[in-house]
Design a protein around this motif. Sequence first.
Motif, PDB file in Angstrom:
ATOM      1  N   ARG A  79       0.827  -1.201   0.000  1.00 13.00           N
ATOM      2  CA  ARG A  79       0.000   0.000   0.000  1.00 13.00           C
ATOM      3  C   ARG A  79       0.865   1.256   0.000  1.00 13.00           C
ATOM      4  O   ARG A  79       0.470   2.285  -0.566  1.00 13.00           O
ATOM      5  N   MET A  80       2.008   1.183   0.640  1.00 10.39           N
ATOM      6  CA  MET A  80       2.919   2.329   0.588  1.00 10.39           C
ATOM      7  C   MET A  80       3.384   2.581  -0.840  1.00 10.39           C
ATOM      8  O   MET A  80       3.549   3.738  -1.256  1.00 10.39           O
ATOM      9  N   SER A 121      10.939  10.533   7.412  1.00 15.10           N
ATOM     10  CA  SER A 121      11.549   9.759   8.499  1.00 15.10           C
ATOM     11  C   SER A 121      10.513   9.010   9.326  1.00 15.10           C
ATOM     12  O   SER A 121      10.810   7.965   9.898  1.00 15.10           O
ATOM     13  N   SER A 122       9.267   9.524   9.364  1.00 18.22           N
ATOM     14  CA  SER A 122       8.227   8.853  10.160  1.00 18.22           C
ATOM     15  C   SER A 122       7.935   7.457   9.599  1.00 18.22           C
ATOM     16  O   SER A 122       7.743   6.497  10.367  1.00 18.22           O
ATOM     17  N   TYR A 123       7.928   7.332   8.262  1.00 19.85           N
ATOM     18  CA  TYR A 123       7.692   6.024   7.659  1.00 19.85           C
ATOM     19  C   TYR A 123       8.914   5.124   7.843  1.00 19.85           C
ATOM     20  O   TYR A 123       8.780   3.905   8.040  1.00 19.85           O
ATOM     21  N   GLU A 124      10.090   5.720   7.795  1.00 19.68           N
ATOM     22  CA  GLU A 124      11.300   4.936   8.011  1.00 19.68           C
ATOM     23  C   GLU A 124      11.323   4.380   9.433  1.00 19.68           C
ATOM     24  O   GLU A 124      11.677   3.212   9.649  1.00 19.68           O
ATOM     25  N   ASN A 125      10.919   5.190  10.393  1.00 16.39           N
ATOM     26  CA  ASN A 125      10.854   4.729  11.782  1.00 16.39           C
ATOM     27  C   ASN A 125       9.801   3.632  11.952  1.00 16.39           C
ATOM     28  O   ASN A 125       9.994   2.681  12.711  1.00 16.39           O
ATOM     29  N   LEU A 126       8.675   3.788  11.237  1.00 19.39           N
ATOM     30  CA  LEU A 126       7.604   2.796  11.323  1.00 19.39           C
ATOM     31  C   LEU A 126       8.081   1.432  10.819  1.00 19.39           C
ATOM     32  O   LEU A 126       7.811   0.393  11.444  1.00 19.39           O
ATOM     33  N   ASP A 159      -1.063   4.991   9.259  1.00 22.75           N
ATOM     34  CA  ASP A 159      -0.395   6.195   8.774  1.00 22.75           C
ATOM     35  C   ASP A 159      -0.610   7.353   9.748  1.00 22.75           C
ATOM     36  O   ASP A 159      -1.726   7.866   9.900  1.00 22.75           O
ATOM     37  N   ALA A 160       0.483   7.778  10.398  1.00 21.11           N
ATOM     38  CA  ALA A 160       0.399   8.850  11.398  1.00 21.11           C
ATOM     39  C   ALA A 160      -0.049  10.166  10.768  1.00 21.11           C
ATOM     40  O   ALA A 160      -0.730  10.977  11.412  1.00 21.11           O
TER      41      ALA A 160
END
Length: 617
Positions: A79-80, A121-126, A159-160
Motif C-alpha cells: 500500500r505504501m 523519516s516517520s515512515y522509516e521509523n515505522l 499512517d500517522a
Amino acid sequence: MKKPFYIFSLVVLLLIISLPGIFNRAEVESANRIYEIMVPFENLRAIAEAENRSDYEVLQEFKAAGLEKVRLDYLTLARMEENQLVSIYSDAELTEALRFSPEYKDSYVEKGIYVTIPRQSSYENLLAQHFYLDYRIIGGERFYYFTNPGVLEENIGYDAYYIQMLHKAAIDYVFNLPNQNNYESSTLLHNYKHPSLQGVLFSSGEVTGFPFEENIQVIRDALQKNDLPFYQQEFTALAGLPGLAKETNYQFIRQHMITLGEKSLEESVQQAVRAIKERNIRSILVTVNPENSMDGIAFIETLQQQMPAHFIHGDARPFQTVDSANWIQPLLLFAGVFFSYGLLSLLPFKIIRIAGVSLLFITGAAWLITDYLLLLKLFAWLIAVLTAVCAVLISANSRANLWKSAEKGATVWLSFLQALGITVIGILLIIGLLNGNEFISGVELFRGIKLLHIIPPFLVLLALFGYYLTKQNRHSLLNIFNQEVRVWHVIASGGLLLIFAYYIIRTGNSSLVSPLEITIRHTLEEILYVRPRTKEFLIGYPAMIVGLYFLPKKPIIGRFLLVIGSIGFLSMINTFTHFHSPLFISLLRSVYGIGFGVILGYFLLFLVVWGRKYWAK
C-alpha cells in the motif's frame, strides 16, 4: 376439561414469573438508540484524487453532511507503493535496469525483494519498528532487502499523517485489523491509543488470532484493556466470531455495508433505515463511487432526514448486557413440558402425546446436565412446531368437534382467539428460553426455519385428512386415486406445486421480490412504521377464518383452508425467532398482521356468505 385448564393456568403463571427477563431485553434494546455512518478513509482519498482536491477538504465536506467516523486501513509495503511512498523491485527488475548502466551492468543482485527508503523519516521509523531491516546497495542506491515476498502484505501500523489529519478534523476512526501477528496487533492498539480510536473491524474474514483460542484471548485482552469494541458486518462470515464475542461478553457493534450505485439512492437509504430500525444494526458503512461523490453526501443527509425521530445520530456503542436470572430458563423448560402435555391432551393422539412430551423432557434435562446450547435451541424449535400445529388442530376441534365431542361447537372468532392464545404462549416460551446478548447480537441464531415452514402444515394436513388412511375410510382414498385425471387437474396441481416452491424459496432472506412489491413494502413502512408479513395478513389468517367457518358445513374445504391457515401462526412464531430484531418491532409487526388478517378474513367471509345467498336465489 378441568385438567387442561389447570395445566394451562400453571403454564401462564410460570410465564408471568419469567417475564422480567423478557422485559429486560426490551429495555436494553430501547436504550440503545444511537446509530452512526462510516465511510472508508481510502474511499474519501479516492474521491479527492478524482476531483483533484485535498483529502482534508473532502473530509470536511463529508463531516458537514454528518459523517463522524471513518474506517482506516492498515499500512503495508504494497500500500505504501500504491501511495507512492516507496518503490518495490524484484531482483530480476533491478538486474534488467542495471543492464543499461555502464558503471553497474556487471553488479550482482541477490534473489529477493528490494524496497526504496521512504523520504519521510516517520515512515522509516515505522518500518524499523516492525521489521528487522537488512540493507543492500544496488547501483549506488540503498534498499531494504527482504527474502520473503509475504512481507509486502504485513500490517506495519497506521499512517500517522492521516491520523493527525483526522484528529484535526475531529473525525473518529476505526482500525481495519487483519488476522496476522496477534501480539503485534495488541501492541499496535496500545501504541495508537487515542480517544478518537473507537474500535476495530476485522478484515480477511477472520478475527485476529483465529484459529487458535489462546491467540484470540490475546486480542480480547487488548480490546478490553483499551476499552475498544469490535465491529461485525451483517451477512459477512467472520471466522472466530462466536468465541471472541463470548469472551468479550458480546460487546461488539453490528454493522451493515452499503455500496452506493448498486441501487437507487432512495432504495439504499431505505435499506439502511430498515437495518437500523428492524435488525439492531447501529453502524452503516457506506462506500461511495469516486466519480459521484455527491451521492455520498446526499445519502448521509437523506438517511438522517428519514430516520425515525427516536434514533440519534452519533457514536454507536454495543448493547448493554441483557440480565436474566439463572432460574428462569429451567423454569421455562418445565413450563414447556407442561404446555406440550396440556396441548396434546386436548387431541386424541395418545402415542404422539407420550412421545412428544418425553422428547421435550429428555431434551430439556439433557440441556440442564450438559449446558449444550444446541439442546436448548432444539427444545425451543420443538415448542415452535408443536405450537403451530396444535394451535390449528385444537381450534378446529373446538369449532367442529372433530375428535372430542362437546355440547356445541365454538364460534369462528372464539376458535381463532384460541389458536392465537396458544401461539402467544408458545412465543413467550421461545423468547424466554433463548434470551441474551448472544441472540440479540445475531451470533446465535434460531435454526431450522425452512423446516418450520414445512413440517407444521404437513402435520396439520396429515391430522385433518388422516381419516382417509383408516380402514373404514380407506376405500374413499382408493376411490380418489381411481378417478380419471383431467387436464385441469394437472394444471391445478402444477400451479399448487409452483406456489409451494415459491413459498419455500421466499422463506427467510429472499431476493425474489418484484418492483411492485418493493413499492408496496415501502408505502406500508412509511405509514405503519413496520410492515406486516404477507404470509400472515394476506394468506394465513384469512384462510384460517374462512376455513373455520366452512369446517362444520363443508369439511373438505374447511380442512384444506386450515392447512393454509397454519402458515399465519407459524409465520408469527418465525417473526419472534428473529432475535436480532427488537421485540417492539416483532410485536408491532404481529399486531398489524393479526389486525389486517382478521379484517380481510371477515371481509372474504362476508363475500362468501353473500355470494352463496345470491346464487341460491
